[in-house]
Write an enzyme that holds these catalytic residues in place. Structure first.
Site, PDB file in Angstrom:
ATOM      1  N   SER A 138       0.730  -1.083   0.162  1.00  0.00           N
ATOM      2  CA  SER A 138       0.033   0.073   0.040  1.00  0.00           C
ATOM      3  C   SER A 138       0.943   1.245   0.026  1.00  0.00           C
ATOM      4  CB  SER A 138      -0.890   0.057   1.356  1.00  0.00           C
ATOM      5  OG  SER A 138      -1.885   1.075   1.521  1.00  0.00           O
ATOM      6  N   SER A 139       0.601   2.248   0.879  1.00  0.00           N
ATOM      7  CA  SER A 139       1.544   3.513   0.933  1.00  0.00           C
ATOM      8  C   SER A 139       0.796   4.321   1.922  1.00  0.00           C
ATOM      9  CB  SER A 139       1.242   4.219  -0.639  1.00  0.00           C
ATOM     10  OG  SER A 139       1.820   5.530  -0.168  1.00  0.00           O
ATOM     11  N   TYR A 152      -5.200   7.769  -5.930  1.00  0.00           N
ATOM     12  CA  TYR A 152      -4.094   6.946  -5.315  1.00  0.00           C
ATOM     13  C   TYR A 152      -4.049   6.660  -4.071  1.00  0.00           C
ATOM     14  CZ  TYR A 152       0.770   5.534  -4.383  1.00  0.00           C
ATOM     15  OH  TYR A 152       1.887   4.914  -3.676  1.00  0.00           O
ATOM     16  N   LYS A 156      -4.950   3.186  -2.043  1.00  0.00           N
ATOM     17  CA  LYS A 156      -4.128   2.415  -1.194  1.00  0.00           C
ATOM     18  C   LYS A 156      -4.683   2.115   0.230  1.00  0.00           C
ATOM     19  CE  LYS A 156      -0.433   1.923  -3.643  1.00  0.00           C
ATOM     20  NZ  LYS A 156       0.112   0.813  -4.246  1.00  0.00           N
TER      21      LYS A 156
END
Length: 253
Positions: A138-139, A152, A156
């Site tokens: 993920s982020s 984005y 995520k």
């Protein structure tokens, strides 16, 4: 410490650059047979040859993970070639920054649905494994609002929710599921190198937010993935492991 990974079989998407390539190399170094994919044929061949040169058991295939049928077919073919699947690592992102409808669509298909389709296709094989592990990259943009807010960051965050749901649903089958959320990660040809060269003000702002004074390396995130894949992490499931050098300030309770 022996991570007890030797002889295991893994799938990795986006395995030719940055974090993905470091994951392929990290798993292979532990004796894992790895099937990886990426979109560009030339990059796949170069990575396959380079990693094999060290004696690793790796096989690369050119796949556009935004194509659901192609992902499913690749997982099936890889499972047959490997003789099963123990580890699934969903790593690809469309890296779509901006609120255009096209970015929402590509983020959904590439970031979110490639993860779902990969897991669905691999599930019959994971159910037969004695050390099954699902890991999605993920982020930190999924856990706080930053410059990547929009498709984005939203996707995520959705990946973390999806994987934690799987952890609860699959615990009784002995299948673990976790996410790894890296912060800024710098490597040649990567997003942050491009920003450094073309948007120096944004790069300077991002660097200033890193308490360590630097961005992370692909190998640092890959270590987290390899550790979570290990049977020694058998009690770790349903977690989101943040690998960001104290970049983010949100408290995980």
């Amino acid at each position: 410490m022996d991570l007890q990974l030797s002889g295991k079989k893994a799938l990795v998407t986006g395995g030719t650059k940055g974090i993905g390539r470091a994951i392929v190399e990290g798993l292979a170094a532990e004796g894992v047979a790895v099937a990886f994919c990426a979109r560009t044929e030339a990059d796949v061949k170069e990575t396959e040859q380079a990693v094999r040169a060290g004696g690793a058991d790796v096989t690369g295939t050119a796949v556009d993970v935004g194509d659901g049928a192609a992902v499913t077919a690749w997982v099936g073919a890889a499972a047959e070639q490997l003789g099963g699947i123990d580890i699934v690592v969903a790593n690809v992102s469309a890296l779509a920054i901006g609120g255009e409808a096209e970015h929402w669509r590509s983020s959904f298909e590439v970031d979110m649905m490639h993860t779902v389709r990969m897991v669905d296709a691999a599930m019959p094989h994971l159910e037969r494994s004695d050390a099954a592990s699902i890991i999605a990259v993920s982020s930190v943009s999924g856990r706080e609002i930053d410059f990547a807010a929009g498709p984005y960051g939203v996707m995520k965050a959705a990946i973390v929710h999806y994987i934690q749901g799987l952890a609860h649903q699959l615990a009784g089958k002995g299948i673990r599921a976790n996410t790894v959320s890296p912060g800024n990660t710098y490597f040649d040809g990567g997003v942050w190198q491009n920003i450094e060269q073309n948007m120096p003000d944004l790069f300077a702002q991002a660097m200033a937010l890193n308490p360590t004074g630097r961005m992370g390396t692909p190998e640092e995130t890959a270590y987290a993935v390899v550790m979570l894949a290990s049977p020694r992490a058998g009690r770790i499931t349903g977690t989101n492991l943040v690998v960001d050098g104290a970049l983010t300030r949100g408290v995980q309770l």
